[in-house]
Design a protein around this motif. Structure first.
Motif, mmCIF file in Angstrom:
data_model
loop_
_atom_site.group_PDB
_atom_site.id
_atom_site.type_symbol
_atom_site.label_atom_id
_atom_site.label_comp_id
_atom_site.label_asym_id
_atom_site.label_seq_id
_atom_site.Cartn_x
_atom_site.Cartn_y
_atom_site.Cartn_z
ATOM 1 N N TRP A 109 0.835 -1.202 0.000
ATOM 2 C CA TRP A 109 0.000 0.000 0.000
ATOM 3 C C TRP A 109 0.869 1.250 0.000
ATOM 4 O O TRP A 109 2.023 1.247 0.405
ATOM 5 C CB TRP A 109 -0.976 0.021 1.173
ATOM 6 C CG TRP A 109 -0.362 -0.023 2.552
ATOM 7 C CD1 TRP A 109 0.246 0.994 3.231
ATOM 8 C CD2 TRP A 109 -0.331 -1.150 3.436
ATOM 9 N NE1 TRP A 109 0.667 0.572 4.468
ATOM 10 C CE2 TRP A 109 0.310 -0.750 4.627
ATOM 11 C CE3 TRP A 109 -0.794 -2.472 3.351
ATOM 12 C CZ2 TRP A 109 0.510 -1.606 5.709
ATOM 13 C CZ3 TRP A 109 -0.596 -3.330 4.425
ATOM 14 C CH2 TRP A 109 0.047 -2.894 5.581
ATOM 15 N N ILE A 110 0.262 2.347 -0.482
ATOM 16 C CA ILE A 110 0.871 3.677 -0.437
ATOM 17 C C ILE A 110 -0.207 4.651 0.018
ATOM 18 O O ILE A 110 -1.303 4.674 -0.550
ATOM 19 C CB ILE A 110 1.413 4.117 -1.814
ATOM 20 C CG1 ILE A 110 2.520 3.168 -2.294
ATOM 21 C CG2 ILE A 110 1.940 5.553 -1.754
ATOM 22 C CD1 ILE A 110 2.993 3.445 -3.719
ATOM 23 N N PRO B 56 0.566 -0.608 -10.389
ATOM 24 C CA PRO B 56 -0.865 -0.829 -10.658
ATOM 25 C C PRO B 56 -1.553 -1.784 -9.687
ATOM 26 O O PRO B 56 -2.777 -1.743 -9.545
ATOM 27 C CB PRO B 56 -0.872 -1.392 -12.092
ATOM 28 C CG PRO B 56 0.504 -1.950 -12.291
ATOM 29 C CD PRO B 56 1.418 -1.070 -11.503
ATOM 30 N N LYS B 57 -0.795 -2.650 -9.014
ATOM 31 C CA LYS B 57 -1.405 -3.607 -8.086
ATOM 32 C C LYS B 57 -1.396 -3.126 -6.633
ATOM 33 O O LYS B 57 -1.901 -3.806 -5.741
ATOM 34 C CB LYS B 57 -0.680 -4.955 -8.174
ATOM 35 C CG LYS B 57 -0.810 -5.638 -9.527
ATOM 36 C CD LYS B 57 -0.070 -6.972 -9.526
ATOM 37 C CE LYS B 57 -0.143 -7.669 -10.866
ATOM 38 N NZ LYS B 57 0.622 -8.960 -10.853
ATOM 39 N N THR B 58 -0.797 -1.982 -6.406
ATOM 40 C CA THR B 58 -0.678 -1.453 -5.046
ATOM 41 C C THR B 58 -1.936 -0.689 -4.659
ATOM 42 O O THR B 58 -2.500 0.051 -5.473
ATOM 43 C CB THR B 58 0.548 -0.517 -4.954
ATOM 44 O OG1 THR B 58 1.724 -1.284 -5.218
ATOM 45 C CG2 THR B 58 0.661 0.112 -3.575
ATOM 46 N N PHE B 59 -2.382 -0.859 -3.417
ATOM 47 C CA PHE B 59 -3.550 -0.140 -2.922
ATOM 48 C C PHE B 59 -3.105 1.268 -2.516
ATOM 49 O O PHE B 59 -2.292 1.435 -1.616
ATOM 50 C CB PHE B 59 -4.158 -0.856 -1.714
ATOM 51 C CG PHE B 59 -5.551 -0.391 -1.368
ATOM 52 C CD1 PHE B 59 -6.661 -1.034 -1.891
ATOM 53 C CD2 PHE B 59 -5.736 0.692 -0.515
ATOM 54 C CE1 PHE B 59 -7.943 -0.596 -1.575
ATOM 55 C CE2 PHE B 59 -7.009 1.129 -0.191
ATOM 56 C CZ PHE B 59 -8.114 0.480 -0.721
ATOM 57 N N GLU C 184 -11.874 0.146 4.870
ATOM 58 C CA GLU C 184 -11.226 -0.990 5.530
ATOM 59 C C GLU C 184 -11.529 -2.293 4.808
ATOM 60 O O GLU C 184 -10.629 -3.124 4.584
ATOM 61 C CB GLU C 184 -11.674 -1.086 6.983
ATOM 62 C CG GLU C 184 -11.025 -2.248 7.726
ATOM 63 C CD GLU C 184 -11.682 -2.556 9.060
ATOM 64 O OE1 GLU C 184 -11.189 -3.459 9.764
ATOM 65 O OE2 GLU C 184 -12.688 -1.903 9.404
ATOM 66 N N ASN C 185 -12.781 -2.485 4.411
ATOM 67 C CA ASN C 185 -13.177 -3.716 3.716
ATOM 68 C C ASN C 185 -12.443 -3.852 2.382
ATOM 69 O O ASN C 185 -11.952 -4.935 2.032
ATOM 70 C CB ASN C 185 -14.693 -3.729 3.467
ATOM 71 C CG ASN C 185 -15.484 -3.898 4.748
ATOM 72 O OD1 ASN C 185 -14.967 -4.372 5.763
ATOM 73 N ND2 ASN C 185 -16.750 -3.505 4.722
ATOM 74 N N ASP C 186 -12.361 -2.763 1.638
ATOM 75 C CA ASP C 186 -11.678 -2.805 0.344
ATOM 76 C C ASP C 186 -10.185 -3.097 0.514
ATOM 77 O O ASP C 186 -9.601 -3.879 -0.252
ATOM 78 C CB ASP C 186 -11.854 -1.473 -0.392
ATOM 79 C CG ASP C 186 -13.220 -1.350 -1.051
ATOM 80 O OD1 ASP C 186 -14.003 -2.325 -0.997
ATOM 81 O OD2 ASP C 186 -13.508 -0.266 -1.609
ATOM 82 N N HIS D 97 -8.172 -6.392 -0.805
ATOM 83 C CA HIS D 97 -6.982 -6.198 -1.637
ATOM 84 C C HIS D 97 -5.808 -7.007 -1.082
ATOM 85 O O HIS D 97 -5.101 -7.687 -1.836
ATOM 86 C CB HIS D 97 -6.613 -4.718 -1.686
ATOM 87 C CG HIS D 97 -5.211 -4.468 -2.139
ATOM 88 N ND1 HIS D 97 -4.846 -4.499 -3.469
ATOM 89 C CD2 HIS D 97 -4.076 -4.215 -1.442
ATOM 90 C CE1 HIS D 97 -3.549 -4.273 -3.568
ATOM 91 N NE2 HIS D 97 -3.048 -4.092 -2.361
ATOM 92 N N LEU D 98 -5.592 -6.946 0.226
ATOM 93 C CA LEU D 98 -4.458 -7.643 0.823
ATOM 94 C C LEU D 98 -4.595 -9.153 0.677
ATOM 95 O O LEU D 98 -3.616 -9.854 0.422
ATOM 96 C CB LEU D 98 -4.320 -7.251 2.295
ATOM 97 C CG LEU D 98 -3.906 -5.790 2.541
ATOM 98 C CD1 LEU D 98 -3.901 -5.475 4.029
ATOM 99 C CD2 LEU D 98 -2.547 -5.500 1.933
#
Length: 372
Positions: free
Chosen positions: A268-269, A329-332, A358-360, A364-365
């Motif tokens: 994530w960023i 592109p795959k980083t949240f 939080e759910n999203d 993603h993780l």
């Protein structure tokens, strides 16, 4: 970069040596030749600190070992009326080696010294137990009131936590830092879902506002090593600081990230513009009379904090997101403490509650880890 050996005095209570963290710090203090002073009670500690202050030692040069009897594991309080990621905090220390101009800890005017809590043996049990019945991934970190890794090679906090939570796949344990102090963690075999994370800024802003912290190059060098050692990484552009040509300067940072880092290892960023509570401007003007942070025009936000005007923040976040999403592109990528209107304008996403973010992020993780 300032390190443990730059501390000028360590104060401890003899009874605290029953804790591993206290023993490690006292042993390292003796080995390094740093003056070590024993206190017997709070009154004695206060008297010693009064003398130390009169000798003109800064708060960042004094380390105090103490027990902490408050909440060691808690949900991030966030801000009113904004979307939060529902992050969880481990309170391991108060204050930090680095003297960042913008840090909210500058508001604690009566605080003196770095207070390292030593009674932390049950932290991993608290996280593991909480995660059993929690409906989502648990993102938890130690860097809210301190820097997670500033002298972690001495305390051993990260090693202990990783070792005791690595088998729990619901936990993503984040150690957020402005240091490059990760060598002691590289050889840990089972890293679980540990995330080594860095706050990033432009070289100019690091020089101006992050006194004593690692340079941008040192942070990215460490991140490269962390990824090669098998760690997940994360990054935080927070605070983003307006200045002349600041967008170009930040794009240079993102370009360097893209050239050096493995995007498959960035979970994530986060993005957040400089903001502060009312009254903070006067505090930092007194401590840092030549700072330029607060010369930009700022307005009261929906949470009561002073912020850049909404239209400007949206423009900044859109620019950052477009560049970062192109490279990773795959980083949240998410916003830290912004309202639903800003989220909608930047991402086209309608978040009405923090639980939706939080759910999203949790989903993603789960998918990110399964694919890597």
């Amino acid at each position: 970069m300032i390190r443990f050996n730059d501390i000028k005095v360590v104060l401890y209570k003899r009874e605290l040596l029953s804790y591993n963290i206290a023993k490690r710090i006292v042993e390292a203090t003796k080995k390094s030749g740093i003056p070590l002073s024993e206190y017997t009670c709070e009154e004695d500690l206060g008297s010693q600190l009064e003398i130390i202050q009169k000798n003109n030692l800064s708060s960042k040069e004094v380390l105090i070992l103490k027990e902490f009897h408050g909440r060691k594991f808690q949900k991030c309080p966030g801000s009113n009326n904004v979307i939060c990621c529902n992050y969880y905090l481990l309170n391991t220390c108060f204050n930090c080696l680095y003297d960042c101009t913008y840090c909210f800890l500058n508001s604690y005017l009566n605080s003196y010294g770095i207070v390292q809590f030593v009674n932390l043996d049950e932290l991993s049990d608290s996280i593991n137990e909480f995660s059993k019945n929690y409906h989502n991934i648990v993102r938890v970190g130690t860097g809210e009131f301190t820097d997670s890794l500033m002298f972690d090679e001495i305390t051993g906090i990260a090693h202990d936590l990783i070792e005791k939570t690595c088998s729990n796949k619901k936990i993503f344990l984040e150690f957020k830092t402005k240091s490059a102090n990760i060598d002691h963690l590289l050889d840990i075999k089972d890293k679980g879902h540990t995330v080594l994370a860095w706050t990033l800024n432009t070289p100019e802003n690091i020089k101006l506002y992050e006194h004593g912290a690692a340079t941008l190059k040192e942070r990215l060098d460490a991140a490269v090593l962390a990824q090669k050692a098998g760690y997940f990484t994360a990054f935080h552009f927070d605070p983003i600081i307006r200045s002349k040509n600041f967008i170009d300067d930040y794009i240079d940072v993102m370009d360097e990230m893209a050239q050096r880092l493995n995007p498959e290892k960035i979970l994530w960023i986060s993005l957040g513009c400089f903001r502060h509570s009312p009254g903070f401007k006067d505090i930092i003007k007194h401590k840092f009379p030549y700072e330029r942070l607060t010369t930009e025009e700022m307005f009261p936000g929906i949470d009561g904090k002073m912020r850049y005007i909404t239209s400007e923040r949206i423009k900044i976040f859109k620019t950052f997101y477009q560049r970062l999403h192109l490279y990773f592109p795959k980083t949240f990528i998410y916003l830290c403490m912004e309202d639903s209107f800003v989220w909608k304008e930047v991402f086209g996403i309608d978040y009405n509650a923090s639980e939706e973010l939080e759910n999203d992020l949790s989903q993603h993780l789960k998918s990110f880890v399964n694919c890597n």
